[in-house]
Design a protein around this motif. Structure first.
Motif, PDB file in Angstrom:
ATOM      1  N   MET A  32       0.343  -2.145  -6.690  1.00 47.37           N
ATOM      2  CA  MET A  32       1.671  -2.722  -6.878  1.00 47.37           C
ATOM      3  C   MET A  32       1.963  -2.935  -8.357  1.00 47.37           C
ATOM      4  SD  MET A  32       1.243  -5.444  -3.773  1.00 47.37           S
ATOM      5  CE  MET A  32       1.286  -4.909  -2.062  1.00 47.37           C
ATOM      6  N   TRP A  37       7.507  -4.488  -7.762  1.00 47.14           N
ATOM      7  CA  TRP A  37       7.979  -5.877  -7.800  1.00 47.14           C
ATOM      8  C   TRP A  37       9.476  -5.973  -8.030  1.00 47.14           C
ATOM      9  CZ3 TRP A  37       4.693  -8.750  -5.559  1.00 47.14           C
ATOM     10  CH2 TRP A  37       3.331  -8.451  -5.646  1.00 47.14           C
ATOM     11  N   THR A  38      10.072  -4.925  -8.590  1.00 48.76           N
ATOM     12  CA  THR A  38      11.526  -4.876  -8.744  1.00 48.76           C
ATOM     13  C   THR A  38      12.201  -4.388  -7.472  1.00 48.76           C
ATOM     14  OG1 THR A  38      11.333  -4.455 -11.123  1.00 48.76           O
ATOM     15  CG2 THR A  38      13.417  -3.862 -10.078  1.00 48.76           C
ATOM     16  N   LEU A  69      -2.435  -5.749  -6.706  1.00 51.94           N
ATOM     17  CA  LEU A  69      -1.777  -5.708  -8.002  1.00 51.94           C
ATOM     18  C   LEU A  69      -2.342  -4.584  -8.860  1.00 51.94           C
ATOM     19  CD1 LEU A  69       0.350  -7.525  -9.535  1.00 51.94           C
ATOM     20  CD2 LEU A  69      -1.614  -8.533 -10.713  1.00 51.94           C
ATOM     21  N   MET A  74       0.404  -3.855 -14.831  1.00 50.87           N
ATOM     22  CA  MET A  74       0.994  -5.179 -15.041  1.00 50.87           C
ATOM     23  C   MET A  74       0.418  -5.891 -16.260  1.00 50.87           C
ATOM     24  SD  MET A  74       3.239  -5.457 -12.648  1.00 50.87           S
ATOM     25  CE  MET A  74       3.612  -7.211 -12.613  1.00 50.87           C
ATOM     26  N   ARG A  98       7.815 -15.431 -14.730  1.00 58.65           N
ATOM     27  CA  ARG A  98       7.369 -14.121 -14.239  1.00 58.65           C
ATOM     28  C   ARG A  98       6.587 -14.276 -12.944  1.00 58.65           C
ATOM     29  NH1 ARG A  98       6.366  -9.640 -18.830  1.00 58.65           N
ATOM     30  NH2 ARG A  98       8.072 -10.203 -20.223  1.00 58.65           N
ATOM     31  N   LEU A 102       7.569 -12.665  -9.173  1.00 53.61           N
ATOM     32  CA  LEU A 102       6.656 -11.947  -8.272  1.00 53.61           C
ATOM     33  C   LEU A 102       6.586 -12.647  -6.917  1.00 53.61           C
ATOM     34  CD1 LEU A 102       3.660 -11.055 -10.651  1.00 53.61           C
ATOM     35  CD2 LEU A 102       5.719  -9.731 -10.170  1.00 53.61           C
ATOM     36  N   GLN A 103       6.532 -13.965  -6.939  1.00 55.05           N
ATOM     37  CA  GLN A 103       6.531 -14.723  -5.689  1.00 55.05           C
ATOM     38  C   GLN A 103       7.799 -14.448  -4.887  1.00 55.05           C
ATOM     39  OE1 GLN A 103       6.138 -18.783  -6.961  1.00 55.05           O
ATOM     40  NE2 GLN A 103       3.898 -18.725  -6.998  1.00 55.05           N
ATOM     41  N   ALA A 105       9.587 -11.831  -4.874  1.00 55.06           N
ATOM     42  CA  ALA A 105       9.529 -10.503  -4.268  1.00 55.06           C
ATOM     43  C   ALA A 105       8.807 -10.557  -2.927  1.00 55.06           C
ATOM     44  CB  ALA A 105       8.836  -9.528  -5.221  1.00 55.06           C
ATOM     45  N   GLY A 127      -2.766  -8.625  -3.554  1.00 57.71           N
ATOM     46  CA  GLY A 127      -1.323  -8.644  -3.340  1.00 57.71           C
ATOM     47  C   GLY A 127      -0.915  -8.021  -2.024  1.00 57.71           C
ATOM     48  N   LEU A 159       0.594 -15.611  -4.976  1.00 59.30           N
ATOM     49  CA  LEU A 159       1.779 -14.958  -4.420  1.00 59.30           C
ATOM     50  C   LEU A 159       1.967 -15.188  -2.928  1.00 59.30           C
ATOM     51  CD1 LEU A 159       1.719 -11.569  -6.379  1.00 59.30           C
ATOM     52  CD2 LEU A 159       2.769 -13.749  -7.009  1.00 59.30           C
TER      53      LEU A 159
END
Length: 274
Positions: A32, A37-38, A69, A74, A98, A102-103, A105, A127, A159
């Motif tokens: 990931m 994440w976007t 992750l 990242m 930041r 992520l959370q 997402a 993740g 997360l």
């Protein structure tokens, strides 16, 4: 649905009121990275708003769900805070935001009004576990393997796993798995209740479950999810807010730097508690 064709980390299709979201990577093992994440919250927000969607199937491409992750990808997120050794208040504030992004997402999966079935094959690490714990139903192939591995790389999982797993598998099992970072197989996951069933064709079985859900009255189904979430998600969010602050304060440590270096050098890390 009106997704752009240039999604890099996800592939989305809709068939008979069931949306399929397939993880693509592009990193090895569907790791990931920034694109994921976007794109994840954007995709799930659109699925939430689409009346043609009644259920969502989430699975990985290739042999794995996700390696978790993408640490190299990242790394720019972590670098400024680590280089400052956590002494710059502005950088700490930016880093907390930041983590929050992520959370959010991952939260988009739980927040989606349409039930989400996660079908896991191969590895589901870090993740990946965060994401499937935000789903409503989890099933696995017999060969699937799981790990809440953050502790082994010098990070407090931040997360969602630590917040949602106790309600799924119990506090004791969560503590053991999160404190050891041990790998566990699909049979153990089924025994603990992390997954509800095993299936050789796990994606095919996921489609069957989604079809069953989609055949039920959509507003009632969404109501069931909303009522269940009301009992669990406020507490999960409180825990997520807390771990934002914890990791902002403690992540820039020598142990985290050692974990990152050891990962790059493919050797066991040696932790000193600094």
């Amino acid at each position: 649905m009106n997704f752009e064709s240039n999604l890099r980390s996800l592939h989305v299709t809709l068939d008979r009121r069931v949306a399929e979201v397939r993880l693509l990577g592009p990193s090895k093992g569907n790791a990931m990275g920034p694109d994921f994440w976007t794109e994840l919250p954007r995709v799930f927000a659109e699925l939430d708003a689409d009346d043609d969607v009644r259920a969502v199937l989430l699975y990985g491409s290739g042999e794995n769900f996700s390696y978790g992750l993408d640490l190299p990808g990242m790394e720019p997120v972590f670098r400024p805070l680590l280089q400052s050794r956590g002494t710059d208040a502005r950088l700490r504030s930016e880093f907390r935001l930041r983590i929050k992004a992520l959370q959010d997402a991952v939260n988009s999966v739980a927040r989606c009004s349409k039930p989400v079935v996660a079908a896991v094959q191969g590895w589901c690490i870090g993740g990946g576990v965060d994401v499937i714990t935000a789903a409503d139903v989890r099933i696995a192939a017999p060969g699937a393997r799981f790990s809440i591995r953050e502790v082994r790389v010098g990070i407090v999982a931040d997360l969602g796993s630590l917040q949602r797993l106790p309600g799924i598998i119990g506090a004791g099992a969560t503590r053991q798995l999160a404190l050891t970072g041990e790998d566990f197989d699909a049979a153990r996951a089924r025994e603990l209740g992390l997954v509800t069933e095993l299936a050789d064709d796990v994606v095919g079985r996921g489609r069957e479950l989604c079809a069953q859900i989609a055949a039920n009255p959509p507003l009632v189904v969404q109501g069931v999810k909303q009522v269940l979430n009301q009992g669990s998600e406020p507490a999960a969010q409180a825990g997520l807010d807390y771990v934002q602050v914890w990791n902002t304060a403690f992540l820039p440590s020598r142990d985290f730097a050692e974990a990152s270096t050891a990962f790059a050098e493919r050797r066991p890390a040696v932790f000193t508690g600094d």
